[in-house]
Design a protein around this motif. Structure first.
Motif, PDB file in Angstrom:
ATOM      1  N   PRO A 277      20.771  18.834   5.586  1.00  0.00           N
ATOM      2  CA  PRO A 277      20.466  20.136   6.215  1.00  0.00           C
ATOM      3  C   PRO A 277      19.752  21.056   5.246  1.00  0.00           C
ATOM      4  O   PRO A 277      19.952  20.988   4.035  1.00  0.00           O
ATOM      5  CB  PRO A 277      21.856  20.669   6.597  1.00  0.00           C
ATOM      6  N   GLY A 278      18.923  21.917   5.782  1.00  0.00           N
ATOM      7  CA  GLY A 278      18.200  22.855   4.933  1.00  0.00           C
ATOM      8  C   GLY A 278      17.007  22.206   4.259  1.00  0.00           C
ATOM      9  O   GLY A 278      16.535  21.142   4.650  1.00  0.00           O
ATOM     10  N   GLU A 279      16.532  22.851   3.219  1.00  0.00           N
ATOM     11  CA  GLU A 279      15.373  22.356   2.495  1.00  0.00           C
ATOM     12  C   GLU A 279      15.790  21.435   1.353  1.00  0.00           C
ATOM     13  O   GLU A 279      16.814  21.634   0.717  1.00  0.00           O
ATOM     14  CB  GLU A 279      14.554  23.521   1.929  1.00  0.00           C
ATOM     15  N   SER A 280      15.001  20.410   1.128  1.00  0.00           N
ATOM     16  CA  SER A 280      15.174  19.540  -0.030  1.00  0.00           C
ATOM     17  C   SER A 280      13.785  19.118  -0.493  1.00  0.00           C
ATOM     18  O   SER A 280      12.828  19.149   0.290  1.00  0.00           O
ATOM     19  CB  SER A 280      16.043  18.325   0.308  1.00  0.00           C
ATOM     20  N   PRO A 281      13.634  18.728  -1.750  1.00  0.00           N
ATOM     21  CA  PRO A 281      12.304  18.473  -2.300  1.00  0.00           C
ATOM     22  C   PRO A 281      11.536  17.390  -1.538  1.00  0.00           C
ATOM     23  O   PRO A 281      12.104  16.417  -1.045  1.00  0.00           O
ATOM     24  CB  PRO A 281      12.594  18.031  -3.730  1.00  0.00           C
ATOM     25  N   ILE A 282      10.236  17.578  -1.472  1.00  0.00           N
ATOM     26  CA  ILE A 282       9.327  16.606  -0.878  1.00  0.00           C
ATOM     27  C   ILE A 282       8.677  15.823  -2.011  1.00  0.00           C
ATOM     28  O   ILE A 282       8.145  16.411  -2.956  1.00  0.00           O
ATOM     29  CB  ILE A 282       8.239  17.301  -0.042  1.00  0.00           C
ATOM     30  N   VAL A 283       8.742  14.510  -1.938  1.00  0.00           N
ATOM     31  CA  VAL A 283       8.071  13.655  -2.911  1.00  0.00           C
ATOM     32  C   VAL A 283       6.678  13.360  -2.364  1.00  0.00           C
ATOM     33  O   VAL A 283       6.526  12.813  -1.267  1.00  0.00           O
ATOM     34  CB  VAL A 283       8.859  12.358  -3.142  1.00  0.00           C
ATOM     35  N   VAL A 284       5.668  13.717  -3.140  1.00  0.00           N
ATOM     36  CA  VAL A 284       4.277  13.512  -2.723  1.00  0.00           C
ATOM     37  C   VAL A 284       3.641  12.487  -3.660  1.00  0.00           C
ATOM     38  O   VAL A 284       3.491  12.740  -4.863  1.00  0.00           O
ATOM     39  CB  VAL A 284       3.484  14.832  -2.757  1.00  0.00           C
ATOM     40  N   LEU A 285       3.274  11.331  -3.110  1.00  0.00           N
ATOM     41  CA  LEU A 285       2.584  10.310  -3.887  1.00  0.00           C
ATOM     42  C   LEU A 285       1.087  10.482  -3.669  1.00  0.00           C
ATOM     43  O   LEU A 285       0.596  10.330  -2.546  1.00  0.00           O
ATOM     44  CB  LEU A 285       3.034   8.909  -3.457  1.00  0.00           C
ATOM     45  N   VAL A 286       0.401  10.794  -4.738  1.00  0.00           N
ATOM     46  CA  VAL A 286      -1.034  11.070  -4.641  1.00  0.00           C
ATOM     47  C   VAL A 286      -1.823   9.789  -4.903  1.00  0.00           C
ATOM     48  O   VAL A 286      -1.719   9.177  -5.969  1.00  0.00           O
ATOM     49  CB  VAL A 286      -1.440  12.155  -5.650  1.00  0.00           C
ATOM     50  N   ARG A 287      -2.554   9.357  -3.903  1.00  0.00           N
ATOM     51  CA  ARG A 287      -3.397   8.159  -3.947  1.00  0.00           C
ATOM     52  C   ARG A 287      -2.646   6.938  -4.468  1.00  0.00           C
ATOM     53  O   ARG A 287      -3.112   6.252  -5.402  1.00  0.00           O
ATOM     54  CB  ARG A 287      -4.645   8.432  -4.796  1.00  0.00           C
ATOM     55  N   PRO A 288      -1.480   6.626  -3.892  1.00  0.00           N
ATOM     56  CA  PRO A 288      -0.737   5.435  -4.335  1.00  0.00           C
ATOM     57  C   PRO A 288      -1.537   4.176  -4.034  1.00  0.00           C
ATOM     58  O   PRO A 288      -2.247   4.099  -3.037  1.00  0.00           O
ATOM     59  CB  PRO A 288       0.560   5.503  -3.530  1.00  0.00           C
ATOM     60  N   GLN A 289      -1.382   3.179  -4.904  1.00  0.00           N
ATOM     61  CA  GLN A 289      -2.252   2.011  -4.828  1.00  0.00           C
ATOM     62  C   GLN A 289      -1.579   0.776  -4.251  1.00  0.00           C
ATOM     63  O   GLN A 289      -2.249  -0.071  -3.667  1.00  0.00           O
ATOM     64  CB  GLN A 289      -2.802   1.703  -6.227  1.00  0.00           C
TER      65      GLN A 289
ATOM     66  N   ARG B 161      -4.351   4.053  -0.939  1.00  0.00           N
ATOM     67  CA  ARG B 161      -5.538   3.211  -1.098  1.00  0.00           C
ATOM     68  C   ARG B 161      -5.711   2.202   0.039  1.00  0.00           C
ATOM     69  O   ARG B 161      -6.836   1.997   0.521  1.00  0.00           O
ATOM     70  CB  ARG B 161      -5.462   2.466  -2.434  1.00  0.00           C
ATOM     71  N   ASP B 162      -4.617   1.592   0.464  1.00  0.00           N
ATOM     72  CA  ASP B 162      -4.702   0.526   1.463  1.00  0.00           C
ATOM     73  C   ASP B 162      -4.269   0.983   2.850  1.00  0.00           C
ATOM     74  O   ASP B 162      -3.938   0.156   3.704  1.00  0.00           O
ATOM     75  CB  ASP B 162      -3.847  -0.661   1.021  1.00  0.00           C
ATOM     76  N   GLY B 163      -4.262   2.304   3.071  1.00  0.00           N
ATOM     77  CA  GLY B 163      -3.866   2.818   4.375  1.00  0.00           C
ATOM     78  C   GLY B 163      -2.353   2.821   4.555  1.00  0.00           C
ATOM     79  O   GLY B 163      -1.588   2.498   3.644  1.00  0.00           O
ATOM     80  N   TRP B 164      -1.944   3.188   5.770  1.00  0.00           N
ATOM     81  CA  TRP B 164      -0.509   3.274   6.080  1.00  0.00           C
ATOM     82  C   TRP B 164      -0.314   3.142   7.581  1.00  0.00           C
ATOM     83  O   TRP B 164      -1.148   3.650   8.337  1.00  0.00           O
ATOM     84  CB  TRP B 164       0.050   4.623   5.607  1.00  0.00           C
TER      85      TRP B 164
END
Length: 261
Positions: free
Chosen positions: A14-26, A52-55
């Motif tokens: 519940p509430g806010e928790s950190p967002i993990v942002v992976l920038v251009r993962p390969q 890199r390879d889509g999602w």
């Protein structure tokens, strides 16, 4: 795209928790390993910037070890700016910050900061760069705080999942109440000082009877050594019962040996 059994029952707190942002993962395997690390540390929100390879990528689920729901809820963005547009604070991992004036936190301090941010109802993101090169200058320009792990200065190499795991661990332990040290006693419990004293009195009496403590000058020191030995650890009631049994059998053996044939 899900795992074979849907994975662990992970859901956002519940509430806010950190967002993990992976920038251009390969690599898909690295994204899956990151999800696994996030699940370990109680993080749920995962965002991918231009993978890199889509999602989605099936290999990510194979590496996630059951953290399927984190992958299923992951969001994809074309660039860092759009990935953090709804955030109030942005932190970025950076092994060697250069030519910039900006707060730099350790992973532990970052976790405490993230806890404080979440407690205020604000949203925070943490940027992790590509596996080979890390975040570039333009990525770092989107952050208001940098995070640098204090590791061995001659070898600070971490893979992507390890970097996320360090922060996830610190995030979890920042609010965890597990005692730093416990004695596993199972069905027994530590003996009281009175119980220990009773055993020591009996042991000394039997040692006197056997002649082990006959040396008058050494006797006080030998008794102190025995006391220190037993007082040093948290002897349990079950262990004392076992020791009483040992003393009983030794005493019986001594008495049997003293009987005439």
């Amino acid at each position: 795209m899900t795992g074979r059994d849907g994975g662990a029952d992970l859901s956002p707190p519940p509430g806010e928790s950190p967002i993990v942002v992976l920038v251009r993962p390969q690599l898909a395997e690295n994204i899956g390993a990151v999800a696994r690390a996030m699940g370990n540390g109680g993080l749920f929100h995962l965002r991918l910037v231009a993978p890199r390879d889509g999602w989605p990528q099936p290999y990510a689920w194979r590496a996630a070890a059951g953290a399927d729901r984190i992958l299923e809820a992951a969001r994809v963005f074309p660039d860092v700016a759009s990935a953090v547009a709804d955030c109030h604070r942005v932190l970025a991992t950076c092994p060697r910050p250069r030519h910039v004036i900006i707060p730099v936190l350790t992973a532990r301090a970052a976790a405490e900061e993230l806890r404080a941010i979440a407690a205020r109802g604000l949203r925070a993101a943490v940027l992790f760069g590509p596996e080979r090169a890390g975040l570039d200058a333009e990525d770092l320009a989107r952050a208001d705080t940098l995070v640098r792990y204090p590791l061995n200065p001659v070898f600070m190499s971490l893979n992507l999942a390890q970097a996320v795991m360090v922060l996830a661990y610190e995030w979890w332990t920042a609010a965890d109440t597990t005692p730093p040290r416990v004695l596993m006693t199972n069905e027994t419990r530590p003996a009281t000082k009175a119980q220990l004293e009773s055993f020591l009195d009996r042991l000394v009496a039997e040692l006197d009877a056997s002649g082990f403590l006959d040396h008058a000058q050494k006797r006080p020191g030998m008794i102190r050594n025995l006391r220190h030995w037993f007082e040093r650890g948290e002897v349990t009631e079950q262990e004392l019962r076992t020791l009483h049994g040992v003393v009983t059998e030794l005493s019986r053996g001594r008495m049997r040996r003293g009987r005439p044939e």
